[in-house]
Design a protein around this motif. Structure first.
Motif, PDB file in Angstrom:
ATOM      1  N   THR A   1       0.847  -1.195   0.000  1.00 38.06           N
ATOM      2  CA  THR A   1       0.000   0.000   0.000  1.00 38.06           C
ATOM      3  C   THR A   1       0.888   1.252   0.000  1.00 38.06           C
ATOM      4  O   THR A   1       1.957   1.275   0.593  1.00 38.06           O
ATOM      5  CB  THR A   1      -0.965   0.007   1.201  1.00 38.06           C
ATOM      6  N   GLY A   2       0.412   2.252  -0.732  1.00 39.07           N
ATOM      7  CA  GLY A   2       1.191   3.489  -0.875  1.00 39.07           C
ATOM      8  C   GLY A   2       2.081   3.458  -2.101  1.00 39.07           C
ATOM      9  O   GLY A   2       2.665   4.473  -2.485  1.00 39.07           O
ATOM     10  N   ASN A   3       2.207   2.283  -2.756  1.00 33.88           N
ATOM     11  CA  ASN A   3       3.088   2.168  -3.926  1.00 33.88           C
ATOM     12  C   ASN A   3       2.320   2.095  -5.237  1.00 33.88           C
ATOM     13  O   ASN A   3       1.161   1.676  -5.265  1.00 33.88           O
ATOM     14  CB  ASN A   3       3.948   0.896  -3.807  1.00 33.88           C
ATOM     15  N   LYS A   4       3.028   2.474  -6.313  1.00 38.27           N
ATOM     16  CA  LYS A   4       2.476   2.265  -7.655  1.00 38.27           C
ATOM     17  C   LYS A   4       2.551   0.793  -7.980  1.00 38.27           C
ATOM     18  O   LYS A   4       3.574   0.146  -7.702  1.00 38.27           O
ATOM     19  CB  LYS A   4       3.303   3.034  -8.679  1.00 38.27           C
ATOM     20  N   VAL A   5       1.485   0.240  -8.542  1.00 35.06           N
ATOM     21  CA  VAL A   5       1.479  -1.192  -8.858  1.00 35.06           C
ATOM     22  C   VAL A   5       0.963  -1.427 -10.275  1.00 35.06           C
ATOM     23  O   VAL A   5       0.242  -0.599 -10.835  1.00 35.06           O
ATOM     24  CB  VAL A   5       0.581  -1.996  -7.876  1.00 35.06           C
TER      25      VAL A   5
ATOM     26  N   LEU B   1      -7.586  -5.745  -2.277  1.00 30.58           N
ATOM     27  CA  LEU B   1      -6.689  -4.590  -2.437  1.00 30.58           C
ATOM     28  C   LEU B   1      -7.449  -3.460  -3.125  1.00 30.58           C
ATOM     29  O   LEU B   1      -8.081  -3.661  -4.164  1.00 30.58           O
ATOM     30  CB  LEU B   1      -5.468  -4.995  -3.278  1.00 30.58           C
ATOM     31  N   ILE B   2      -7.379  -2.266  -2.533  1.00 29.77           N
ATOM     32  CA  ILE B   2      -8.054  -1.108  -3.121  1.00 29.77           C
ATOM     33  C   ILE B   2      -7.023  -0.350  -3.956  1.00 29.77           C
ATOM     34  O   ILE B   2      -5.989   0.097  -3.438  1.00 29.77           O
ATOM     35  CB  ILE B   2      -8.639  -0.197  -2.017  1.00 29.77           C
ATOM     36  N   VAL B   3      -7.299  -0.262  -5.264  1.00 34.06           N
ATOM     37  CA  VAL B   3      -6.342   0.351  -6.193  1.00 34.06           C
ATOM     38  C   VAL B   3      -7.000   1.538  -6.892  1.00 34.06           C
ATOM     39  O   VAL B   3      -8.138   1.438  -7.368  1.00 34.06           O
ATOM     40  CB  VAL B   3      -5.891  -0.680  -7.267  1.00 34.06           C
TER      41      VAL B   3
ATOM     42  N   ASP C   1      -7.368 -13.840  -8.269  1.00 40.24           N
ATOM     43  CA  ASP C   1      -7.405 -13.615  -9.712  1.00 40.24           C
ATOM     44  C   ASP C   1      -6.156 -12.993 -10.308  1.00 40.24           C
ATOM     45  O   ASP C   1      -5.944 -13.084 -11.512  1.00 40.24           O
ATOM     46  CB  ASP C   1      -8.553 -12.632 -10.053  1.00 40.24           C
ATOM     47  N   VAL C   2      -5.404 -12.266  -9.518  1.00 37.95           N
ATOM     48  CA  VAL C   2      -4.422 -11.376 -10.140  1.00 37.95           C
ATOM     49  C   VAL C   2      -3.036 -11.534  -9.549  1.00 37.95           C
ATOM     50  O   VAL C   2      -2.832 -12.116  -8.492  1.00 37.95           O
ATOM     51  CB  VAL C   2      -4.828  -9.891  -9.965  1.00 37.95           C
ATOM     52  N   SER C   3      -2.109 -10.960 -10.277  1.00 39.02           N
ATOM     53  CA  SER C   3      -0.739 -10.883  -9.835  1.00 39.02           C
ATOM     54  C   SER C   3      -0.396  -9.390  -9.777  1.00 39.02           C
ATOM     55  O   SER C   3      -0.881  -8.610 -10.599  1.00 39.02           O
ATOM     56  CB  SER C   3       0.065 -11.644 -10.869  1.00 39.02           C
ATOM     57  N   ILE C   4       0.391  -9.005  -8.784  1.00 38.68           N
ATOM     58  CA  ILE C   4       0.743  -7.593  -8.621  1.00 38.68           C
ATOM     59  C   ILE C   4       2.244  -7.436  -8.840  1.00 38.68           C
ATOM     60  O   ILE C   4       3.036  -8.221  -8.325  1.00 38.68           O
ATOM     61  CB  ILE C   4       0.418  -7.135  -7.175  1.00 38.68           C
ATOM     62  N   ARG C   5       2.619  -6.455  -9.613  1.00 37.53           N
ATOM     63  CA  ARG C   5       4.042  -6.101  -9.731  1.00 37.53           C
ATOM     64  C   ARG C   5       4.182  -4.670  -9.277  1.00 37.53           C
ATOM     65  O   ARG C   5       3.272  -3.864  -9.472  1.00 37.53           O
ATOM     66  CB  ARG C   5       4.522  -6.161 -11.196  1.00 37.53           C
ATOM     67  N   TYR C   6       5.340  -4.318  -8.723  1.00 34.24           N
ATOM     68  CA  TYR C   6       5.576  -2.910  -8.493  1.00 34.24           C
ATOM     69  C   TYR C   6       5.813  -2.272  -9.846  1.00 34.24           C
ATOM     70  O   TYR C   6       6.405  -2.887 -10.733  1.00 34.24           O
ATOM     71  CB  TYR C   6       6.734  -2.713  -7.519  1.00 34.24           C
ATOM     72  N   ALA C   7       5.303  -1.053 -10.028  1.00 31.91           N
ATOM     73  CA  ALA C   7       5.224  -0.475 -11.372  1.00 31.91           C
ATOM     74  C   ALA C   7       6.580  -0.369 -12.046  1.00 31.91           C
ATOM     75  O   ALA C   7       6.678  -0.461 -13.262  1.00 31.91           O
ATOM     76  CB  ALA C   7       4.553   0.884 -11.288  1.00 31.91           C
ATOM     77  N   ASN C   8       7.669  -0.218 -11.281  1.00 33.76           N
ATOM     78  CA  ASN C   8       8.976  -0.078 -11.930  1.00 33.76           C
ATOM     79  C   ASN C   8       9.747  -1.399 -12.003  1.00 33.76           C
ATOM     80  O   ASN C   8      10.909  -1.423 -12.380  1.00 33.76           O
ATOM     81  CB  ASN C   8       9.812   1.009 -11.219  1.00 33.76           C
ATOM     82  N   ASP C   9       9.079  -2.545 -11.637  1.00 34.16           N
ATOM     83  CA  ASP C   9       9.734  -3.853 -11.762  1.00 34.16           C
ATOM     84  C   ASP C   9       9.720  -4.311 -13.212  1.00 34.16           C
ATOM     85  O   ASP C   9       8.725  -4.150 -13.887  1.00 34.16           O
ATOM     86  CB  ASP C   9       8.929  -4.910 -10.993  1.00 34.16           C
ATOM     87  N   SER C  10      10.787  -4.963 -13.646  1.00 33.65           N
ATOM     88  CA  SER C  10      10.769  -5.478 -15.024  1.00 33.65           C
ATOM     89  C   SER C  10      10.167  -6.880 -15.063  1.00 33.65           C
ATOM     90  O   SER C  10       9.746  -7.354 -16.092  1.00 33.65           O
ATOM     91  CB  SER C  10      12.174  -5.491 -15.583  1.00 33.65           C
ATOM     92  N   ASN C  11      10.153  -7.612 -13.894  1.00 35.35           N
ATOM     93  CA  ASN C  11       9.659  -8.992 -13.960  1.00 35.35           C
ATOM     94  C   ASN C  11       8.186  -9.098 -13.560  1.00 35.35           C
ATOM     95  O   ASN C  11       7.572  -8.169 -13.161  1.00 35.35           O
ATOM     96  CB  ASN C  11      10.512  -9.890 -13.061  1.00 35.35           C
TER      97      ASN C  11
END
Ligand code: BTN
Length: 251
Positions: free
Chosen positions: A199-203, A225-227, A241-251
Motif C-alpha cells: 500500500t502506498g506504492n504504484k502497482v 486490495l483497493i487500487v 485472480d491477479v498478480s501484482i508487480r511494483y510499477a517499476n519492476d521489469s519482472n
C-alpha cells in the motif's frame, strides 16, 4: 496449531494431502509437513520448487467460524504470523507483499497458497500452505526464479533451524487465531497494514483480461486490495485472480 501432526518424507503437495485429510474429518490445527514436494503448487496455477530439506514445506488445516466469502481473512492472518515469526527468529525485517508473499530485501522468501472446502453459505475448512525458503542456495531455485527468490540462509549467511522457525510460526498463528476470535479481525488487519510493503506504492495489476497501472491505497476488511487506477477510478482487486508487480519492476 500443530498439536495434530503428519510428517512426510516426500509428497506431491502438502496442500493436497491436507485437503484429503480434511475430507476425512481431520481436526482444526492439523499440521502436515514434508521434507520435499514433488508437485508443489503456487498461486494462479504456478508450481513451487520444494527441494529436499532446503525449506519448510507445510500446510495447516483450519476450521474457522467464517462464511466462505471471508475465508481470505485466514490467509491475511497467516501472512502476519509467518512474517512476525521470521522477523523474530532471524532478526530481519521481512515485509508482506499483497496478498500474501513475504519479501526480504525485495525478494520472495515465503509463498502462501490457501485453498478451501465450502458449500453454499458454509465454510468447511481452509488449508493454509506455506513455502518458506530457509536454507536454499541460489542453485537450489529453478533458474527462472533465481534472481527474485531468497532464503533466510542467503540473507543472513548462516544456517537456520527449521524446527525453531516452524515452532514460532505455529505459536504466532495460534496467538493470532485466538486474538481474532476474542478481539475481532480489525486488530489482525492493523498488524497486516504495518507489515505490508504494497500500500502506498504504484502497482501493475495483471488480471486475466487486462493489465493496468495504479496506486495501491489500502486493503478492505475482507483483504481485497483497493487500487486507484491512473484515470482516478477506484477498483477492488480479489487475491485469487491477479498478480501484482511494483510499477517499476521489469519482472
Ligand atoms: C505462491 O507464492 O505462489 C504460493 C506458494 C505456496 C507453496 C506452499 S509449499 C507448501 C504448500 N503445498 C503446496 O503445494 N503449496 C504450498
Amino acid at each position: 496449531m500443530g498439536r495434530s501432526l503428519c510428517c512426510q518424507d516426500s509428497v506431491d503437495s502438502t496442500n493436497n494431502l491436507a485437503k484429503q485429510l480434511a475430507k476425512q474429518n481431520a481436526p482444526h490445527g492439523l499440521l502436515i509437513i514434508s521434507e520435499e514436494q514433488t508437485g508443489g503448487k503456487g498461486r494462479i496455477g504456478r508450481g513451487w520448487a520444494s527441494p529436499k530439506s532446503k525449506g519448510l514445506w507445510l500446510s495447516v488445516l483450519l476450521r474457522p467460524n467464517l462464511l466462505p466469502q471471508d475465508a481470505p481473512k485466514s490467509t491475511l492472518l497467516a501472512a502476519v504470523a509467518v512474517c512476525q515469526a521470521v522477523n523474530t527468529v532471524a532478526g530481519v525485517q521481512a515485509k508482506i507483499k499483497w496478498p500474501n508473499d513475504i519479501l526480504l530485501n525485495g525478494k520472495k522468501l515465503v509463498g502462501i497458497l490457501s485453498e478451501m472446502g465450502a458449500e453454499y453459505g458454509k465454510l468447511n475448512y481452509v488449508v493454509i500452505g506455506i513455502g518458506l525458503n530457509t536454507n536454499a542456495e541460489r542453485q537450489d531455485f529453478p533458474t527462472d526464479v533465481q534472481d527474485i527468490a531468497i532464503s533466510l540462509h542467503q540473507a543472513a549467511t548462516k544456517e537456520f533451524s527449521r524446527d525453531e522457525v516452524l515452532a514460532e510460526i505455529l505459536w504466532q498463528m495460534e496467538k493470532l487465531v485466538e486474538e481474532a476470535e476474542t478481539k475481532g479481525f480489525a486488530s489482525i488487519l492493523e498488524q497486516w497494514r504495518k507489515m505490508n510493503c504494497t500500500t502506498g506504492n504504484k502497482v501493475k495489476v495483471i488480471a486475466q483480461d487486462e493489465t493496468y497501472l495504479g496506486k495501491a491505497l489500502d486493503i478492505d476488511e475482507t483483504g481485497m486490495l483497493i487500487v486507484e487506477r491512473e484515470n482516478g477510478v477506484i477498483d477492488k482487486v480479489v487475491a485469487g485472480d491477479v498478480s501484482i508487480r511494483y510499477a517499476n519492476d521489469s519482472n
